[in-house]
Design an enzyme around this catalytic site. Structure first.
Site, PDB file in Angstrom:
ATOM      1  N   SER A 129      15.849   4.921 -12.258  1.00  0.00           N
ATOM      2  CA  SER A 129      15.209   5.712 -13.279  1.00  0.00           C
ATOM      3  C   SER A 129      14.935   4.335 -14.412  1.00  0.00           C
ATOM      4  O   SER A 129      14.121   3.732 -14.645  1.00  0.00           O
ATOM      5  CB  SER A 129      16.318   6.481 -13.715  1.00  0.00           C
ATOM      6  OG  SER A 129      15.640   7.472 -14.752  1.00  0.00           O
ATOM      7  N   ASP A 172       9.508   5.810 -17.842  1.00  0.00           N
ATOM      8  CA  ASP A 172      10.715   4.988 -17.400  1.00  0.00           C
ATOM      9  C   ASP A 172      10.206   4.607 -16.128  1.00  0.00           C
ATOM     10  O   ASP A 172       9.116   4.757 -15.758  1.00  0.00           O
ATOM     11  CB  ASP A 172      12.128   5.766 -17.501  1.00  0.00           C
ATOM     12  CG  ASP A 172      12.337   6.977 -16.664  1.00  0.00           C
ATOM     13  OD1 ASP A 172      10.904   7.469 -16.426  1.00  0.00           O
ATOM     14  OD2 ASP A 172      13.141   7.410 -16.385  1.00  0.00           O
ATOM     15  N   ASP A 187      10.883   5.600 -12.998  1.00  0.00           N
ATOM     16  CA  ASP A 187      10.498   6.445 -11.991  1.00  0.00           C
ATOM     17  C   ASP A 187       9.688   7.822 -12.497  1.00  0.00           C
ATOM     18  O   ASP A 187       9.161   8.570 -11.859  1.00  0.00           O
ATOM     19  CB  ASP A 187      11.450   7.078 -11.139  1.00  0.00           C
ATOM     20  CG  ASP A 187      12.647   7.947 -12.095  1.00  0.00           C
ATOM     21  OD1 ASP A 187      12.752   7.563 -13.152  1.00  0.00           O
ATOM     22  OD2 ASP A 187      13.404   8.895 -11.555  1.00  0.00           O
ATOM     23  N   ASP A 215      10.304  10.251 -14.400  1.00  0.00           N
ATOM     24  CA  ASP A 215      10.861  11.520 -14.639  1.00  0.00           C
ATOM     25  C   ASP A 215      10.988  11.882 -16.401  1.00  0.00           C
ATOM     26  O   ASP A 215      11.419  12.738 -16.551  1.00  0.00           O
ATOM     27  CB  ASP A 215      12.299  11.743 -13.799  1.00  0.00           C
ATOM     28  CG  ASP A 215      13.374  10.823 -14.423  1.00  0.00           C
ATOM     29  OD1 ASP A 215      13.031   9.692 -15.272  1.00  0.00           O
ATOM     30  OD2 ASP A 215      14.525  11.313 -14.038  1.00  0.00           O
TER      31      ASP A 215
END
EC number: 5.4.2.10
Length: 449
Positions: free
Chosen positions: A96, A233, A235, A237
Site C-alpha cells: 500500500s 498510494d 495500490d 486503494d
C-alpha cells in the site's frame, strides 16, 4: 493482530520477514482453506512483486486451486476482477503506502471485502500446522492470465456520469493506479495530465497521498489551471485530492464532502467511519440525513459495518473510501471518478470545502516495540482517567476519550512499531495542550511496559 497478519494483511520488509518461503506458505494455506475453486491474484509496482506473487501462485496451484493472474493491478481492480470472474477469493501483493523495501499479501473474499481477522487467524493456524492439502499431479490447479481493465472502466462509466469535461491532474505515485486511473478519467471525457504515472517500484514521492507528498501535484494544478488533482498510494486503494486553487483538501474535509454527496445521490442513511475520524463528518452529514457509525480502524471493519447496516458510504480519514453500491473493496480510482461527478453537480471543490466545519487535528507517532504495545495500552487506559477530564471512553480499537469540545485516540499501529496519537479540538491552543499531555502519557506508558 496475528502472528503474520496485521490490520491490513501481511506487510513486512521484503526478504526479512516477508520471504518467498512465507509467501508459499500463505498460498498453500489459502488453497487448503478454500479447498478448491478459483483465486484472482494481482500485484502493485514494487520490485519484489513478481517474487512474492509467484510463490503464492505456486502454493495455491499445489493445493488444486485454479489461479487467474491479472498481473500489475491496483487493489480496486483485484476486487473488481474477483466478482467479474466469479472467483472464490483474491490476493493483492502490495504494501500500500509503505516505502519501496516493503511488500505485503492481502486476501479478499468473494464479495470484494478483505478477509476478516478471524479468517486470517484460520489461515495462520493452517500455516503453523503445516497440514496443507496436496493435490496429486493430475489434479493441480490451472493458471491463466487475464486483463480486467477494460471491463472495470466500462462498468465504472455506468455508475458515474459527468456532463462537462474538466482538466484533471492524476498523480499515481508510480504505483499500480497508473494503469487505470488516468484512463478512467480520460474516458469520462476529461482532459488528463498524468504525473508520476509510469509504473515503477522506485517511487518518486512518498506514497501516502498527503499535503507534503503531493506538493508537485498542487503546483501542477496551479500552473495548468486544472479543476482538480487526484492522487493515489502504491495500490490505489486510497485517494488524496487537491482543489482547483492548488490546495490539498484535508482527508477529514474530503471524507465529509463525499459522504454528503453520497447522501444526496442515494438518499439518507448510515455513514460508516472509524474511531480516528473527527467530529466534522457528523456535523456535516447530519443535516443531509446521515447517521455516523464508528468502528475499528481498517477497511475490513468499515466494509463489515456497511454490509451489516446497509450503509450508504464508508470511509477512513486516510483517504480509504468504500462505495458499497460499487464494491466492498476500497477504491481510490472509482473514488476519483466520484469526486469529478460531485464537482460537476455541486461546483468547484475550493467552494465546497468551505462548507465543512474545521477543527484543529493533531497527530503524533511515538516509537513502540510491538511486544510492548499491549501492556502500554493497559497503562494508557488506566492513566488517562487521572490525566484527562473526559465524558466518554470508546475502546473498540485503541482508547478514544472525548467530551463535547475535544477527543483523543491512543492506538497501536497495526503495520509499524509505533503508537499513534490522534486528537481534535476547537482551538489550536487546546489541541497543543492536549497533545503535550498525551505524548507524556504515552512515552511514560511505553517506558513502564
Amino acid at each position: 493482530m496475528g502472528k503474520y497478519f496485521g490490520t491490513s494483511g501481511i506487510r513486512e520488509v521484503f526478504n526479512k520477514k516477508l520471504t518467498p518461503e512465507l509467501a508459499l506458505k500463505v498460498g498453500k494455506a489459502l488453497g487448503t482453506y478454500l479447498d478448491g475453486g478459483t483465486v484472482v491474484i494481482g500485484k502493485d509496482t514494487r520490485t519484489s512483486g513478481d517474487v512474492i506473487k509467484s510463490a503464492v501462485i505456486s502454493g495455491l496451484l499445489s493445493t488444486g486451486v485454479d489461479v487467474i493472474d491479472i498481473g500489475l493491478s491496483p487493489t480496486p481492480l483485484t476486487g473488481f476482477a474477483i466478482k467479474l470472474y466469479g472467483a472464490d477469493a483474491g490476493v493483492t501483493i502490495t504494501a500500500s503506502h509503505n516505502p519501496p523495501e516493503y511488500n505485503g499479501i492481502k486476501v479478499w473474499q468473494a464479495n470484494g471485502m478483505a478477509y476478516t481477522p478471524e479468517m486470517e487467524n484460520e489461515l495462520e493456524a493452517i500455516m503453523d500446522s503445516g497440514n496443507f492439502k496436496k493435490a496429486p499431479w493430475n489434479e493441480i490447479g490451472t493458471l491463466r492470465k487475464a486483463d480486467p481493465r477494460e471491463d472495470y472502466i466500462k462498468e465504472a462509466l455506468k455508475f458515474v456520469e459527468i456532463r462537462n469535461p474538466y482538466t484533471v491532474v492524476v498523480d499515481s505515485g508510480n504505483g499500480a493506479g497508473s494503469i487505470v486511473s488516468p484512463y478512467l478519467q480520460r474516458e469520462l471525457s476529461n482532459r488528463v495530465i498524468s504525473l508520476n504515472s509510469h509504473p515503477s517500484g522506485f517511487f518518486v514521492r512518498e506514497l501516502e497521498p498527503n499535503a507534503k507528498s503531493l506538493s508537485a501535484l498542487a503546483k501542477t494544478v496551479r500552473v495548468m489551471k486544472a479543476d482538480v488533482g487526484i492522487a493515489h498510494d502504491g495500490d490505489a486503494d486510497r485517494i488524496g485530492v487537491v482543489d482547483d486553487e492548488g490546495n490539498f483538501v484535508e482527508y477529514e474535509v474530503m471524507l465529509s464532502l463525499i459522504a454528503g454527496y453520497m447522501l444526496r445521490k442515494f438518499g439518507k442513511g448510515k455513514i460508516v467511519t472509524t474511531v480516528d475520524a473527527g467530529l466534522a463528518l457528523d456535523d456535516y452529514v447530519r443535516p443531509l440525513g446521515g447517521e455516523v457509525i464508528r468502528t475499528r480502524v481498517g477497511d475490513v471493519a468499515v466494509a463489515e459495518e456497511l454490509a451489516k447496516h446497509g450503509g450508504v458510504f464508508g470511509g477512513e480519514p486516510s483517504g480509504t473510501w468504500i462505495i458499497p453500491q460499487w464494491n466492498l473493496t476500497p477504491d481510490g480510482i472509482f473514488a476519483g471518478a466520484l469526486v469529478l461527478e460531485m464537482i460537476d453537480r455541486l461546483g468547484p471543490l475550493s467552494e465546497l470545502a468551505k462548507e465543512v466545519p474545521r477543527y484543529v487535528t493533531l497527530r503524533a507517532k511515538i516509537p513502540c516495540p510491538n511486544e510492548k504495545k499491549a501492556k502500554a495500552m493497559g497503562i494508557i487506559a488506566r492513566e488517562a482517567l487521572k490525566t484527562f477530564d473526559y465524558d466518554r471512553l470508546i475502546d473498540i480499537d485503541g482508547i478514544r476519550i472525548e467530551n463535547s469540545d475535544w477527543w483523543i485516540l491512543f492506538r497501536p499501529s497495526g503495520t509499524e512499531p509505533i503508537m499513534r496519537i490522534t486528537l481534535e479540538a476547537h482551538t489550536e491552543e487546546k489541541a497543543k495542550e492536549l497533545m503535550e499531555k498525551a505524548e507524556r502519557l504515552v512515552k511514560k506508558a511505553i517506558s513502564e511496559a
